[in-house]
Write a protein that holds these residues in place. Structure first.
Motif, short mmCIF file in Angstrom:
data_model
loop_
_atom_site.label_atom_id
_atom_site.label_comp_id
_atom_site.label_asym_id
_atom_site.label_seq_id
_atom_site.Cartn_x
_atom_site.Cartn_y
_atom_site.Cartn_z
N ALA A 254 -4.27 -1.17 2.97
CA ALA A 254 -2.86 -0.78 3.10
C ALA A 254 -2.61 -0.08 4.42
CB ALA A 254 -2.46 0.12 1.93
N GLY A 255 -3.55 0.75 4.86
CA GLY A 255 -3.43 1.39 6.16
C GLY A 255 -3.49 0.38 7.29
N ALA A 256 -4.34 -0.65 7.13
CA ALA A 256 -4.42 -1.71 8.15
C ALA A 256 -3.10 -2.47 8.25
CB ALA A 256 -5.57 -2.66 7.81
N TYR A 257 -2.45 -2.72 7.13
CA TYR A 257 -1.13 -3.36 7.15
C TYR A 257 -0.15 -2.53 7.98
CZ TYR A 257 -1.61 -6.94 3.41
OH TYR A 257 -1.93 -8.04 2.67
N ALA A 284 0.55 -5.37 -4.97
CA ALA A 284 1.79 -4.70 -4.59
C ALA A 284 2.07 -4.86 -3.10
CB ALA A 284 1.72 -3.22 -4.95
N LEU A 285 1.02 -5.10 -2.31
CA LEU A 285 1.21 -5.32 -0.88
C LEU A 285 1.88 -6.67 -0.63
CD1 LEU A 285 -2.29 -4.07 0.37
CD2 LEU A 285 -0.09 -2.90 0.64
N GLU A 286 2.53 -6.77 0.50
CA GLU A 286 3.19 -8.03 0.88
C GLU A 286 2.77 -8.40 2.30
OE1 GLU A 286 4.93 -11.43 0.58
OE2 GLU A 286 4.96 -10.02 -1.10
N PRO A 287 2.08 -9.52 2.50
CA PRO A 287 1.64 -10.46 1.48
C PRO A 287 0.53 -9.87 0.59
CG PRO A 287 0.64 -11.02 3.57
CD PRO A 287 1.61 -9.92 3.86
#
Length: 337
Positions: A254-257, A284-287
C-alpha cells in the motif's frame, strides 16, 4: 427458599450404578480399555439426565494445569495475526483450552519480560510466532511450538515448528514477474531480523540472479504505509528505477502504491507492485494486489494441534504450509522503453 444443589459425580455414579472412579474415567475421556462401551454410554446418559457438569477449575487444580495457552505475536496491529489467533482458539476450544495473546516487548531479551514472569507456573504451553531461536530459553520448561519462525527442517530443532513455505511463495512472485518480462526488480523489504523475511529476500535474490540482465535493488522499511512509501520512493527515483516493486507485506505494498502515485506513475502500466500475505487490504487496493496468500488461520490451527500433541507426550514433526500466488491487477508487462 432453599438453594438447589448442583449434581455431583457421586450422584452420577448412583444413577448409573457404578463407582465414582468409573464416572471420572468416562467423563475425563480415559475409559477406553478400562471400562466397557456400554458402561461408558450409561455414565454419559446419567450425567446428561442429571445435568451434571464437571467442575473444571477443581479438575485443573488436581491436575496442576490451567488449560491456558499463551500466543505470543510481534504486534497486535498487523491484520495478519487476527486469523492466527482465530485458528488457534478454534482448535483449543475443542479440547477445553483457552488462548491468551501477548506481544513480544520492544527490546526484550525474551518472554520473561512479557505478561507472565514465570510462564511455567501460569500457562500450560506457548505458541510463539515470528520469534528468534535464542529467546526460547526464557520459557523454562514450558512446552513451546514456534510459528513462522523456521526453518522447520533444521537439524536438532529444539521445539516443534509450523512454518509457511515463504521461500517458494517469493520464488513464485519473482517467476511471475520474470514471465511478464521484468528484469529490474525493486525489493521493498521489511527491516526486521526475522527468519521469514530473510527467507523471502534470499529466494528473490536467487531468482533475479538467474535472469539474463536481472538487476535487484533493495530498500528496507518498517511494516507501515509511511515508511514503505519513503523506501519505495527511493527505489523509484534511483538512476535505474525498477519496473516492478516486490513488497514483503501487503501493507508495505500500500505504501508502494502511494509512492508511485505521488511520482505520477500508474500501477501497473508504469510499475508493477506485488505484496505478501493476502490480507483483506489486498482487494481494497485499486488495482487489486497480486500477492501470495498465506493460510494464517491454518497456521494457528496447526500450531495448536502440534502443541496439544506435545502436551500429550507426543513429539510432533515439523509442518510446512504452502502459500498460493494470487495474480490480480497490480502486475503487467513492463512498458516498452
Amino acid at each position: 427458599m432453599p438453594a438447589i444443589s448442583r449434581p455431583t459425580s457421586k450422584d452420577v455414579a448412583q444413577e448409573a450404578g457404578v463407582s465414582q472412579s468409573t464416572v471420572s474415567l468416562v467423563l475425563g475421556g480415559k475409559w477406553s480399555g478400562r471400562v466397557s462401551p456400554a458402561t461408558a454410554r450409561s455414565v454419559r446418559s446419567a450425567a446428561e439426565r442429571l445435568g451434571y457438569r464437571p467442575n473444571q477449575a477443581a479438575r485443573n487444580l488436581r491436575l496442576g494445569t490451567t488449560r491456558t495457552v499463551l500466543l505470543m505475536v510481534p504486534t497486535l496491529t498487523a491484520p495478519f495475526f487476527g486469523p492466527v489467533y482465530t485458528g488457534a482458539a478454534r482448535v483449543a476450544a475443542r479440547h477445553g483450552f483457552g488462548v491468551v495473546v501477548s506481544t513480544w516487548p520492544d527490546g526484550a531479551a525474551g518472554p520473561a519480560d512479557g505478561p507472565f514472569a514465570a510462564p511455567d507456573e501460569a500457562i500450560d504451553g506457548v505458541l510463539a510466532s515470528s520469534m528468534a531461536a535464542e529467546t526460547l530459553g526464557g520459557f523454562g520448561g514450558t512446552p513451546v511450538v514456534t510459528l513462522d519462525s523456521g526453518p522447520a527442517g533444521r537439524p536438532g530443532a529444539p521445539v516443534p515448528t509450523v512454518d509457511f513455505g515463504v521461500a517458494d511463495g517469493m520464488r513464485a512472485i519473482a517467476e511471475h514477474l520474470a514471465g511478464l518480462g521484468h528484469r529490474r526488480i525493486g525489493h521493498v523489504a521489511a527491516a526486521l531480523d526475522q527468519w521469514t523475511f530473510h527467507a523471502r529476500a534470499d529466494a528473490l535474490a536467487e531468482v533475479v540472479a538467474g535472469l539474463a540482465g536481472g538487476v535487484l535493488s533493495r530498500a528496507g522499511c518498517a511494516i507501515d504505509v509511511a515508511s514503505a512509501r519513503d523506501s519505495a520512493t527511493r527505489l523509484l527515483t534511483g538512476p535505474e528505477p525498477p519496473t516492478a516493486l516486490v513488497c514483503d507485506d501487503d501493507l508495505i505494498a500500500a505504501g508502494a502504491y502511494k509512492a508511485a502515485r505521488a511520482l505520477g506513475l500508474d500501477v501497473p502500466s508504469d510499475v508493477s507492485v506485488t505484496g505478501f500475505d493476502d490480507v483483506l487490504l489486498a482487494t481494497a487496493l485499486e488495482p487489486e494486489l497480486t500477492t501470495v496468500r498465506l493460510p494464517a488461520e491454518e497456521l494457528g490451527a496447526q500450531g495448536m494441534a502440534a502443541l496439544l500433541d506435545l502436551l500429550d507426550g507426543r513429539r510432533p514433526g515439523p509442518r510446512v504450509l504452502p502459500g498460493e500466488l494470487v495474480v490480480r491487477g497490480s502486475t503487467a508487462p513492463p512498458r516498452a522503453r
